[in-house]
Scaffold this active site. Structure first.
Site, PDB file in Angstrom:
ATOM      1  N   ASP A   1       0.798  -1.232   0.000  1.00 23.39           N
ATOM      2  CA  ASP A   1       0.000   0.000   0.000  1.00 23.39           C
ATOM      3  C   ASP A   1       0.832   1.283   0.000  1.00 23.39           C
ATOM      4  OD1 ASP A   1       0.747  -0.878   2.581  1.00 23.39           O
ATOM      5  OD2 ASP A   1      -0.868   0.218   3.550  1.00 23.39           O
TER       6      ASP A   1
ATOM      7  N   GLU B   1      -0.598  -2.100   5.210  1.00 21.46           N
ATOM      8  CA  GLU B   1       0.386  -1.964   6.296  1.00 21.46           C
ATOM      9  C   GLU B   1       0.221  -0.640   7.005  1.00 21.46           C
ATOM     10  OE1 GLU B   1       3.418  -1.143   8.825  1.00 21.46           O
ATOM     11  OE2 GLU B   1       3.273   0.050   7.009  1.00 21.46           O
ATOM     12  N   GLU B   2      -0.191   0.381   6.264  1.00 23.95           N
ATOM     13  CA  GLU B   2      -0.295   1.725   6.850  1.00 23.95           C
ATOM     14  C   GLU B   2      -1.630   1.922   7.573  1.00 23.95           C
ATOM     15  OE1 GLU B   2       2.237   3.710   6.876  1.00 23.95           O
ATOM     16  OE2 GLU B   2       3.496   3.244   5.145  1.00 23.95           O
TER      17      GLU B   2
ATOM     18  N   HIS C   1       8.077   8.445   4.314  1.00 25.12           N
ATOM     19  CA  HIS C   1       6.840   9.253   4.393  1.00 25.12           C
ATOM     20  C   HIS C   1       7.046  10.688   3.903  1.00 25.12           C
ATOM     21  CE1 HIS C   1       4.378   6.495   7.314  1.00 25.12           C
ATOM     22  NE2 HIS C   1       5.089   5.805   6.444  1.00 25.12           N
TER      23      HIS C   1
END
Ligand SMILES: [Zn+2]
Ligand SMILES: [Zn+2]
Length: 399
Positions: free
Chosen positions: A80, A138-139, A367
């Site tokens: 993702d 995952e996020e 990020h």
């Protein structure tokens, strides 16, 4: 075997680059990885693996049955992207507004796919089975790995060890990998707290219960958990990231809302911090006569690398990449990673694949809207996981 894996990984470099850039241009948020999952499933089928889709919603699993042996090792990458607007001006930049592979998950999926290509080409010599696990979400605070476990990803055939990969900026340089012995990534839990007071005139505070003052005491008190209640050598982070309450300077609010995150490395500390926060909130609210609603959400478990397996990966990486390319990391990272749920269930180790390269301008953190990496890192990742998997199965086979 080492030479064969190395050669094959170098051979597929262009294919890896192309695959990663396609994912990078078409990022998808947690549990919306439909195109990504489809593309991966097609690639796995083409390689000749048994493929399962829809595992934990949008997850994909490929199974390679080796020549002999009854052990299975899992190799996990996530799929993702994040709600970040990409600022890189590269030909393969995200084509989707406000969505970007800013955590490198395009790289992780590509590394695991690359390992499938390499290991399938050598399947006659592999003493066991390999499960290639492409995880969604995952996020999303731990739902991705848990969903796959609930859907049986570690069963049938039973997976006895698992390796995960993550692209990693400084201090791990392009071409290197980094490993932690023991804790590698933190547990990530969430605080959702509502403090209930009794609003009124700000000039007559004695006729009110001021939830802002209660909130202020709680915020200060919970900082004492890290400074006075836990071992200074055992890291704890408690951060309040949101506070909302009040309407005007001369009105005492009726209610205040707080949200925060808690990071810990050890399972016992994780529980202790939760209990301390509950105690402080209760004690302060009671002393100041306010009410409260605390929703403490246990999110991602800490990623703790199993030492024996970590040693095996370290040896494999030293042999295939060269000794100076393998870093033993002094400190874990306080970011969360839901690989924790997998290595809480079976022995696992998390491999940080270096991307830091000031020469190429790749200096940005995970990020960041400018995060990017050179695809040479994918080759490094493929070599490491493919060779470590073979080493694990060979060792298990000879035991
Ligand atoms: Zn991330
Ligand atoms: Zn990530």
């Amino acid at each position: 075997m080492k030479e064969k894996i190395s050669r094959k990984a170098e051979e597929i470099k262009d294919a890896l680059r192309e695959f990663r850039r396609d994912l990078h241009q078409n990022p998808e948020l947690s549990f919306e990885e439909f195109r990504t999952a489809n593309k991966i499933a097609q690639a796995l089928t083409q390689i000749g693996l048994e493929v399962q889709t829809g595992v934990g919603k949008t997850g994909v699993v490929g199974l390679l049955r080796g020549r002999s042996g009854n052990k299975t090792i899992g190799l996990r990458g996530d799929m993702d992207a994040l709600p970040v607007e990409e600022l890189n001006q590269v030909p393969y930049a995200s084509r989707k507004k406000g969505v970007m592979h800013a955590c490198g998950h395009d790289g992780h999926s590509t590394i695991i796919l690359g390992a499938a290509m390499v290991l399938h080409s050598l399947r006659a010599e592999i003493p066991g089975s390999v499960k290639f696990i492409f995880q969604p979400g995952e996020e999303s605070g731990g739902k991705g790995a848990r969903g796959m476990i609930e859907d049986g990803v570690l069963k049938n055939p039973d997976v006895s060890a698992i390796l995960g990969v993550h692209m990693w900026p400084a201090p791990i340089r392009l071409g290197q990998i980094g490993l932690n012995y023991g804790p590698s990534m933190a547990a990530s839990d969430s605080i959702y707290l509502k403090i209930k007071g009794q609003g009124g005139h700000a000039a007559m505070p004695h006729m009110t219960i001021d939830p802002i003052v209660i909130a202020a005491q709680i915020i200060n008190m919970i900082q004492l958990i890290a400074s006075r209640m836990t071992d200074p050598l055992d890291p704890v982070v408690v951060s309040i990231g949101l506070i909302k309450g009040g309407t005007r300077r001369n009105i005492i609010a009726n209610e205040v809302e707080l949200e925060g995150t808690v990071r810990t490395l050890l399972p016992e500390t994780r529980i202790k911090v939760k209990e301390k926060i509950e105690k402080i909130v209760k004690g302060v609210a009671e002393a100041l006569e306010g009410g409260y609603e605390l929703n403490y959400v246990m999110g991602v478990a800490p990623t703790i690398n199993e030492p024996g397996l970590t040693r095996l990966v370290e040896e494999a990486a030293q042999e295939i990449l060269g000794e100076d390319q393998v870093l033993r990391l002094q400190h874990p990272h306080m970011t969360g990673e839901d690989f924790g749920a997998l290595c809480e269930t079976i022995p696992g180790t998390f491999i940080k694949v270096g991307v830091y390269s000031p020469e190429k301008g790749h200096v940005h953190v995970l990020h960041s809207p400018r995060f990017d990496f050179d695809e040479e890192a994918l080759v490094t990742g493929v070599k490491t996981v493919a060779y470590a998997a073979v080493k694990y199965l060979s060792r298990a086979h000879s035991e």
